[in-house]
Design an enzyme around this catalytic site. Structure first.
Site, PDB file in Angstrom:
ATOM      1  N   ASP A   1       0.852  -1.201   0.069  1.00 47.48           N
ATOM      2  CA  ASP A   1       0.022  -0.030   0.130  1.00 47.48           C
ATOM      3  C   ASP A   1       1.079   1.168   0.107  1.00 47.48           C
ATOM      4  O   ASP A   1       1.970   1.202   0.593  1.00 47.48           O
ATOM      5  CB  ASP A   1      -0.858   0.148   1.266  1.00 47.48           C
ATOM      6  CG  ASP A   1      -1.763  -1.123   1.388  1.00 47.48           C
ATOM      7  OD1 ASP A   1      -2.246  -1.837   0.374  1.00 47.48           O
ATOM      8  OD2 ASP A   1      -2.219  -1.531   2.359  1.00 47.48           O
ATOM      9  N   GLN A   2       0.177   2.442  -0.373  1.00 45.82           N
ATOM     10  CA  GLN A   2       1.245   3.686  -0.395  1.00 45.82           C
ATOM     11  C   GLN A   2       1.662   3.814   0.820  1.00 45.82           C
ATOM     12  O   GLN A   2       2.785   4.438   0.894  1.00 45.82           O
ATOM     13  CB  GLN A   2       0.371   4.820  -1.180  1.00 45.82           C
ATOM     14  CG  GLN A   2      -0.908   5.310  -0.462  1.00 45.82           C
ATOM     15  CD  GLN A   2      -0.579   6.117   0.674  1.00 45.82           C
ATOM     16  OE1 GLN A   2       0.447   6.827   0.878  1.00 45.82           O
ATOM     17  NE2 GLN A   2      -1.582   6.487   1.555  1.00 45.82           N
TER      18      GLN A   2
END
Ligand code: URA
Length: 234
Positions: free
Chosen positions: A103-104
């Site tokens: 995920d970012q």
């Protein structure tokens, strides 16, 4: 291999662009400018320079990045920067891709490669490669949560419970969790299903390979033979 092919295979653009780069005298090899695209060189332990920047020849690219928060594992990110902006441009040109996604807002160990078989071997669900994460949780961890993670939690949209092969508290709010799958938001969803919430997530280990402490966040390095063996051997 001739110099044009060397540049081409390493991601320095189309064959026409590689020939032009060489003809313009921008490539140095063995301590001298070489402006002849057809000149032959051995690729064994070869380092060449383009515009003064050294480049070590690798038939296939196997990389490790210490991913910072705020970067998406996509070439065309939606809301943040791309992890590919942390790598030299030739890697993108030669088709380097992320080995699974983080995920970012997840930090830590991210592998990248242009070897499709390698990517598949590490990401195919039936290969069951263990991945260890360290999650900071909103609430203190307790034995019930840890047992739930180890016994398996049912995630929305999944037919079977998802099991952590290991779940232990490193401290009151720090969870070490090892899982075999790479499902979307898996760790965050598992922790939520166990009654807690992930505030920060870091990947520390894939198979037998641990993120080197010496690799600064945002920096990358080539995987060496020992690293590759530890990934395979686990
Ligand atoms: N699990 C998550 O929830 N996020 C990641 O980035 C990786 C695993």
């Amino acid at each position: 291999m001739n110099l044009e092919s060397i540049l081409f295979t390493q991601g320095f653009g189309s064959r026409r662009q590689c020939r032009a780069t060489i003809a313009e005298g921008r490539v140095e090899i063995d301590g001298a400018i070489c402006d002849e695209p057809n000149a032959e060189f051995s690729t064994d332990a070869l380092t060449f320079y383009v515009d003064g920047t050294p480049w070590a020849y690798h038939e296939r690219a196997y990389l490790l990045l210490n991913k910072p928060a705020g970067y998406e594992c996509s070439r065309e990110p939606q809301h943040h920067l791309s992890v590919f902006s942390l790598l030299p441009a030739p890697f993108t040109a030669r088709g380097v891709q992320c080995v699974g996604r983080l995920d970012q807002d997840t930090t830590g160990l991210l592998l990248l490669s242009d070897d499709g078989q390698f990517v598949h071997a590490l990401t195919a669900p039936r290969r069951k490669v263990p991945k260890t994460y360290v999650a900071t949780t909103r609430h203190p961890l307790d034995d019930t949560q840890l047992a739930a993670l180890r016994d398996g939690v049912l995630l929305h949209g999944e037919a079977q419970p998802v099991v952590a092969v290991d779940a232990r508290a490193r401290s009151a709010n720090v969870l070490e969790l090892t899982v075999l799958e790479g499902k979307y938001h898996q760790v965050k969803r598992m922790v939520a299903a166990a009654g807690n919430r992930v505030e920060a997530l870091h990947r520390e280990r894939i198979g037998g390979l641990t993120l080197p402490e010496t690799l600064v966040e945002g920096k990358w390095q080539w995987l060496n033979a020992t690293d590759l063996a530890s990934l395979q051997g686990r």
